[in-house]
Design a protein around this motif. Structure first.
Motif, PDB file in Angstrom:
ATOM      1  N   TYR A   1       0.809  -1.218   0.000  1.00  0.00           N
ATOM      2  CA  TYR A   1       0.000   0.000   0.000  1.00  0.00           C
ATOM      3  C   TYR A   1       0.843   1.270   0.000  1.00  0.00           C
ATOM      4  CZ  TYR A   1      -3.894  -3.144   0.892  1.00  0.00           C
ATOM      5  OH  TYR A   1      -4.826  -4.149   0.790  1.00  0.00           O
ATOM      6  N   GLY A   2       2.105   1.160  -0.420  1.00  0.00           N
ATOM      7  CA  GLY A   2       2.961   2.327  -0.512  1.00  0.00           C
ATOM      8  C   GLY A   2       3.959   2.401   0.628  1.00  0.00           C
ATOM      9  N   GLU A   3       5.022   3.166   0.416  1.00  0.00           N
ATOM     10  CA  GLU A   3       6.118   3.225   1.384  1.00  0.00           C
ATOM     11  C   GLU A   3       5.680   3.757   2.739  1.00  0.00           C
ATOM     12  OE1 GLU A   3       9.074   1.845   0.642  1.00  0.00           O
ATOM     13  OE2 GLU A   3       8.066   1.331  -1.220  1.00  0.00           O
ATOM     14  N   ALA A   4       4.659   4.618   2.777  1.00  0.00           N
ATOM     15  CA  ALA A   4       4.206   5.177   4.054  1.00  0.00           C
ATOM     16  C   ALA A   4       3.523   4.127   4.917  1.00  0.00           C
ATOM     17  CB  ALA A   4       3.261   6.351   3.805  1.00  0.00           C
ATOM     18  N   SER A   5       2.942   3.104   4.293  1.00  0.00           N
ATOM     19  CA  SER A   5       2.244   2.049   5.038  1.00  0.00           C
ATOM     20  C   SER A   5       3.234   0.984   5.481  1.00  0.00           C
ATOM     21  CB  SER A   5       1.153   1.429   4.156  1.00  0.00           C
ATOM     22  OG  SER A   5       0.225   2.398   3.766  1.00  0.00           O
TER      23      SER A   5
END
Length: 328
Positions: A107-111
């Motif tokens: 779900y992306g690097e932030a997740s």
């Protein structure tokens, strides 16, 4: 409506007995507890604040938002509640736990929670609080509805909630593994929080370092233990770190796929001087046998050093370590 203490006790007793079996015996310790996982940065804020707060609580000091943007924005229904799970190692945790390489987060690097901390709450205490609700699946799903009656609680398929192993294609098992408890915000830690679990002694030291003066108060509740098996452990992390006059010794837990790891270690002395600066951007987490750990040799004087370990560019360890036996 509030669940009665007798009803909660009956639920715990029933499922502790049902889960006391040779397959995955650690699950028998789950029904008496509720779980909240948080990245290191957020766990520090929660512990210092002394409260677990909802996403919409104006006093929430969340520093790292690991919620998948497309998922968390789909529904707002639970954002005013503190959200706990009936079990650890649920699908949400599986998607965020561990130090991953760029591009490995679905779900992306932030997740992504490189260092994950598990807060373990007493189910008897929390489930009996006024205005507590619960849902048989993750509240971000469109069909999810919260309830507060004993009748609805009894209808939760806890055989699927506590399920381990293959699902045989039954997608409902994955959904029910994310069944959750919704508590009015804030939830006071005193009286409800039982333990704080860390994966390793190195991560416990990192948590205590970040807690600063609050560390002594909470240290008795911070455990390094596999008794509840609350972590997935699929990716690299630091097992332990130590200093000697020879240099820095460290052990890493390897990735399940045994890929190499980008490792960076630094040590700063009390005067702010760089005593160690090590980097290997493609290092095996496991040293050749018979060694169980690595050592980077660098002559160190007696004293105290601030040691950082970064794995794949993410902070994996930070604490003060000493060389020699004197007081510094």
């Amino acid at each position: 409506m509030t669940l009665s203490a007798a009803f909660v006790d009956e639920h715990i007793t029933k499922w502790e007995a049902a889960l006391t079996r040779p397959a995955y015996p650690f699950r028998s310790k789950w029904p008496s507890r509720l779980f909240h996982h948080a990245p290191l940065e957020n766990a520090v804020r929660i512990i210092i604040d002394g409260n677990l707060r909802s996403r919409n609580d104006p006093a929430n000091q969340r520093e790292r938002d690991v919620a998948a943007a497309g998922v968390i924005d789909a529904r707002q229904h639970a954002h005013d509640s503190v959200r706990l799970y009936f079990r650890p190692r649920n699908p949400t945790q599986w998607h965020i736990e561990g130090i991953r390489k760029s591009g490995e987060c679905q779900y992306g690097e932030a997740s992504h929670a490189p260092v994950l901390i598990m807060l373990v709450f007493e189910a008897r205490r929390v489930l009996s609080l006024p205005d507590v609700k619960f849902c048989d699946r993750n509240m971000q799903l469109g069909a999810a509805e919260p309830h507060d009656t004993e009748e609805h609680f009894s209808a939760i398929p806890f055989d699927k909630v506590y399920h381990m192993g293959g699902t045989g294609g039954d997608a409902s098992i994955v959904q029910h593994r994310c069944a959750e408890v919704l508590v009015p915000s804030p939830l006071l830690l005193d009286g409800s929080l039982q333990w704080i679990y860390c994966r390793t002694s190195a991560e416990k030291a990192t948590l205590l370092h970040h807690l600063g003066v609050y560390g002594a108060q909470w240290a008795p509740r911070i455990l390094v233990s596999d008794d509840l098996l609350v972590f997935e452990r699929n990716y690299v992390f630091v097992e332990d770190v130590s200093l000697s006059r020879r240099g820095v010794s460290f052990r890493l837990n390897p990735r399940r796929d045994l890929q190499t790891v980008d490792v960076r270690i630094s040590a700063i002395d009390k005067d702010g001087n760089q005593a160690i600066q090590f980097r290997n951007n493609s290092m095996s987490a496991t040293p050749p046998r018979p060694s169980t750990g690595w050592i980077y040799e660098s002559e160190l004087a007696d004293g105290q050093y601030l040691v950082d370990v970064f794995l794949e560019g993410h902070l994996a360890f930070r604490s003060f370590l000493s060389v020699g036996t004197g007081l510094f």
